[in-house]
Design a protein around this motif. Structure first.
Motif, mmCIF file in Angstrom:
data_model
loop_
_atom_site.group_PDB
_atom_site.id
_atom_site.type_symbol
_atom_site.label_atom_id
_atom_site.label_comp_id
_atom_site.label_asym_id
_atom_site.label_seq_id
_atom_site.Cartn_x
_atom_site.Cartn_y
_atom_site.Cartn_z
ATOM 1 N N PHE A 30 0.874 -1.175 0.000
ATOM 2 C CA PHE A 30 0.000 0.000 0.000
ATOM 3 C C PHE A 30 0.913 1.227 0.000
ATOM 4 O O PHE A 30 1.115 1.886 1.008
ATOM 5 C CB PHE A 30 -0.877 -0.030 1.258
ATOM 6 C CG PHE A 30 -2.033 0.925 1.252
ATOM 7 C CD1 PHE A 30 -3.262 0.547 0.747
ATOM 8 C CD2 PHE A 30 -1.897 2.200 1.791
ATOM 9 C CE1 PHE A 30 -4.332 1.420 0.771
ATOM 10 C CE2 PHE A 30 -2.965 3.079 1.823
ATOM 11 C CZ PHE A 30 -4.196 2.687 1.311
ATOM 12 N N MET A 31 1.516 1.520 -1.148
ATOM 13 C CA MET A 31 2.569 2.524 -1.214
ATOM 14 C C MET A 31 2.059 3.926 -0.894
ATOM 15 O O MET A 31 1.044 4.374 -1.435
ATOM 16 C CB MET A 31 3.213 2.548 -2.610
ATOM 17 C CG MET A 31 3.925 1.268 -2.966
ATOM 18 S SD MET A 31 4.923 1.373 -4.482
ATOM 19 C CE MET A 31 3.848 2.219 -5.611
ATOM 20 N N GLU A 32 2.774 4.619 0.010
ATOM 21 C CA GLU A 32 2.479 6.017 0.328
ATOM 22 C C GLU A 32 3.720 6.647 0.959
ATOM 23 O O GLU A 32 4.799 6.087 0.930
ATOM 24 C CB GLU A 32 1.263 6.125 1.236
ATOM 25 C CG GLU A 32 1.348 5.365 2.554
ATOM 26 C CD GLU A 32 0.106 5.604 3.405
ATOM 27 O OE1 GLU A 32 -0.419 6.726 3.384
ATOM 28 O OE2 GLU A 32 -0.325 4.662 4.095
ATOM 29 N N GLY A 33 3.563 7.855 1.534
ATOM 30 C CA GLY A 33 4.672 8.513 2.202
ATOM 31 C C GLY A 33 5.813 8.869 1.270
ATOM 32 O O GLY A 33 6.980 8.739 1.625
ATOM 33 N N ILE A 34 5.511 9.343 0.059
ATOM 34 C CA ILE A 34 6.547 9.613 -0.936
ATOM 35 C C ILE A 34 7.434 10.788 -0.540
ATOM 36 O O ILE A 34 6.962 11.814 -0.061
ATOM 37 C CB ILE A 34 5.917 9.833 -2.332
ATOM 38 C CG1 ILE A 34 7.006 9.939 -3.405
ATOM 39 C CG2 ILE A 34 5.003 11.052 -2.337
ATOM 40 C CD1 ILE A 34 6.473 9.871 -4.814
ATOM 41 N N ASN A 35 8.753 10.602 -0.727
ATOM 42 C CA ASN A 35 9.782 11.594 -0.426
ATOM 43 C C ASN A 35 10.879 11.520 -1.464
ATOM 44 O O ASN A 35 11.059 10.485 -2.123
ATOM 45 C CB ASN A 35 10.442 11.300 0.924
ATOM 46 C CG ASN A 35 9.692 11.870 2.086
ATOM 47 O OD1 ASN A 35 9.984 12.971 2.521
ATOM 48 N ND2 ASN A 35 8.727 11.127 2.602
ATOM 49 N N ALA A 62 6.680 9.339 6.171
ATOM 50 C CA ALA A 62 8.139 9.471 6.208
ATOM 51 C C ALA A 62 8.556 10.877 5.801
ATOM 52 O O ALA A 62 7.971 11.462 4.895
ATOM 53 C CB ALA A 62 8.787 8.447 5.277
ATOM 54 N N LYS A 63 9.566 11.414 6.472
ATOM 55 C CA LYS A 63 10.140 12.711 6.122
ATOM 56 C C LYS A 63 11.636 12.705 6.461
ATOM 57 O O LYS A 63 12.052 12.193 7.507
ATOM 58 C CB LYS A 63 9.464 13.849 6.907
ATOM 59 C CG LYS A 63 8.046 14.164 6.473
ATOM 60 C CD LYS A 63 8.001 14.793 5.095
ATOM 61 C CE LYS A 63 6.589 15.280 4.754
ATOM 62 N NZ LYS A 63 5.582 14.233 4.777
ATOM 63 N N LYS A 89 17.452 17.017 8.132
ATOM 64 C CA LYS A 89 18.627 17.631 7.515
ATOM 65 C C LYS A 89 19.865 16.754 7.602
ATOM 66 O O LYS A 89 20.745 16.800 6.738
ATOM 67 C CB LYS A 89 18.928 18.976 8.198
ATOM 68 C CG LYS A 89 18.267 20.177 7.571
ATOM 69 C CD LYS A 89 18.771 21.429 8.261
ATOM 70 C CE LYS A 89 18.116 22.680 7.689
ATOM 71 N NZ LYS A 89 18.605 23.901 8.364
ATOM 72 N N ASP A 90 19.941 15.968 8.673
ATOM 73 C CA ASP A 90 21.138 15.149 8.867
ATOM 74 C C ASP A 90 21.146 13.895 7.999
ATOM 75 O O ASP A 90 22.070 13.077 8.074
ATOM 76 C CB ASP A 90 21.316 14.780 10.339
ATOM 77 C CG ASP A 90 20.174 13.917 10.897
ATOM 78 O OD1 ASP A 90 19.380 13.357 10.102
ATOM 79 O OD2 ASP A 90 20.065 13.799 12.136
ATOM 80 N N GLY A 91 20.117 13.736 7.161
ATOM 81 C CA GLY A 91 20.075 12.612 6.238
ATOM 82 C C GLY A 91 19.240 11.437 6.684
ATOM 83 O O GLY A 91 18.922 10.547 5.890
ATOM 84 N N ARG A 92 18.873 11.412 7.956
ATOM 85 C CA ARG A 92 18.033 10.315 8.447
ATOM 86 C C ARG A 92 16.598 10.477 7.964
ATOM 87 O O ARG A 92 16.105 11.596 7.795
ATOM 88 C CB ARG A 92 18.062 10.259 9.970
ATOM 89 C CG ARG A 92 19.383 9.819 10.568
ATOM 90 C CD ARG A 92 19.311 9.787 12.092
ATOM 91 N NE ARG A 92 19.021 11.108 12.637
ATOM 92 C CZ ARG A 92 18.617 11.322 13.884
ATOM 93 N NH1 ARG A 92 18.423 10.290 14.708
ATOM 94 N NH2 ARG A 92 18.388 12.553 14.315
ATOM 95 N N LEU A 93 15.931 9.358 7.769
ATOM 96 C CA LEU A 93 14.533 9.347 7.375
ATOM 97 C C LEU A 93 13.691 8.986 8.597
ATOM 98 O O LEU A 93 13.841 7.899 9.160
ATOM 99 C CB LEU A 93 14.303 8.332 6.260
ATOM 100 C CG LEU A 93 12.905 8.297 5.631
ATOM 101 C CD1 LEU A 93 12.575 9.629 4.970
ATOM 102 C CD2 LEU A 93 12.813 7.163 4.608
ATOM 103 N N PHE A 94 12.840 9.912 9.037
ATOM 104 C CA PHE A 94 11.967 9.662 10.179
ATOM 105 C C PHE A 94 10.670 9.050 9.674
ATOM 106 O O PHE A 94 10.039 9.578 8.745
ATOM 107 C CB PHE A 94 11.697 10.963 10.936
ATOM 108 C CG PHE A 94 12.818 11.373 11.853
ATOM 109 C CD1 PHE A 94 12.606 11.510 13.218
ATOM 110 C CD2 PHE A 94 14.096 11.614 11.359
ATOM 111 C CE1 PHE A 94 13.641 11.885 14.071
ATOM 112 C CE2 PHE A 94 15.137 11.981 12.202
ATOM 113 C CZ PHE A 94 14.912 12.118 13.558
ATOM 114 N N ILE A 95 10.253 7.950 10.312
ATOM 115 C CA ILE A 95 9.138 7.150 9.818
ATOM 116 C C ILE A 95 8.128 6.909 10.934
ATOM 117 O O ILE A 95 8.467 6.358 11.986
ATOM 118 C CB ILE A 95 9.644 5.787 9.296
ATOM 119 C CG1 ILE A 95 10.703 5.987 8.198
ATOM 120 C CG2 ILE A 95 8.495 4.943 8.778
ATOM 121 C CD1 ILE A 95 11.515 4.738 7.904
#
Length: 322
Positions: free
Chosen positions: A61-66, A103-104, A107-113
């Motif tokens: 169920f694809m979502e949260g596109i970044n 997901a977003k 700045k430090d490159g990590r993806l918060f989910i």
């Protein structure tokens, strides 16, 4: 000393009232009534623009596109429990999670989910490692989480919809200050708070109230003094409710209208441009959206497809790409 303290207090009140007055004047200043229609969707989408299918997934169920700094697409799937990316025109699994929903990038490159289990994960694409960013509020676990957005200071707004509905509006929105593990309650009594976004000036938080088919506007945590209070920014018909949100540099809000197969576009004052409907044959589960290189990208989750269309506006640069 007492007289001095009183004088300082009076001056503080004066400046606060003055600031509020200025804010009120700017907010409620009379504007000219337009002669014709305020907007048309042609201001957003070129007349010859056509939808293009970017990629199709195999399931979930694809979502949260970044997009990351290299222009790569990242998504999540709560049904299959996957963190996904697109390589060589195909969707690939990167990591498994219990139920990733939003997901977003930081700045430090990590993806918060966000996760339906009530946890926010912080995934590092460089190392492949993941840690828990937050999992409780005042020592109590969260109900399932959904979407999230960073403000300019690195603070994080996130929604907690699970267990709420149109007849049980107990959903909440939280704010996690930068470099903190202790979230604070931002808004509550919401009928399934789904998507969340910030206005172009950062002074409003837009919340998709999925259970009542509308978007709310709430003064941001760090907004300057103003008489503005929470209000209904947009009310929709058909479909089920608004899901993901995105904002362009002019302050226009783009709303993924779930089960309607379309994107609703409103200006910063809440007036509608119209809708951008997905092409014939596409599904109606429009879940999330993101700007990239002159296009608006959409996830449609019933058929697990990513679509894009050329737009005339530029999206706000997200915190993770600043």
């Amino acid at each position: 000393m007492k007289k001095r303290a009183v004088a300082i207090a009076v001056l503080a009140v004066f400046f606060l009232v003055a600031a509020t007055f200025v804010g009120a004047k700017a907010l409620y200043e009379t504007k000219s009534v337009p002669k014709g229609e305020r907007h048309t969707i042609s201001e957003i989408v070129p007349s010859k623009a056509k939808w293009e299918k970017v990629v199709k997934g195999d399931g979930g169920f694809m979502e949260g596109i970044n997009f990351d700094r290299k222009g790569n697409i990242w998504m999540v799937s709560p049904m299959s429990g996957e963190l996904l990316t697109v390589k060589w025109d195909k969707v690939h699994q990167v990591k498994k999670y219990p139920g990733p929903v939003g997901a977003k990038f930081h700045k430090d490159g990590r993806l918060f989910i966000t996760d339906i289990t009530g946890v926010i994960h912080a995934y590092d694409p460089k190392t492949g490692k993941s840690e828990t960013a937050v999992s409780t509020y005042k020592g109590q676990p969260f109900n399932g989480l959904n979407d999230l957005v960073f403000d300019k200071d690195g603070g994080l707004y996130f929604t907690e919809p699970m267990g709420s509905s149109a007849i049980n509006p107990v959903g909440r929105v939280f704010y996690l200050p930068a470099n903190s593990k202790e979230p604070v309650l931002f808004a509550d009594k919401i009928a399934y708070p789904n998507g969340v976004a910030l206005s172009a000036d950062g002074n409003r938080v837009y919340v998709s109230e999925f259970g009542k088919n509308r978007v709310l506007s709430v003064p941001a945590k760090n907004a300057p003094p103003s008489p503005e209070t929470p209000f209904v920014f947009g009310q929709y018909e058909g479909g089920i409710g608004p899901d993901g949100l995105a904002v362009d540099t002019e302050g226009n809000l783009y709303i993924a209208h779930f089960q309607a197969g379309q994107i609703v576009v409103q200006d910063k004052d809440g007036f509608k441009y119209g809708t951008i409907r997905l092409p014939e044959g596409a599904g109606t589960f429009t879940t999330n959206l993101a700007f990239h290189d002159g296009y608006l990208y959409i996830t449609e989750s019933s058929k697990n497809e990513v679509w894009r269309i050329k737009v005339l506006k530029k999206g706000l640069v997200p915190y993770g790409l600043q």
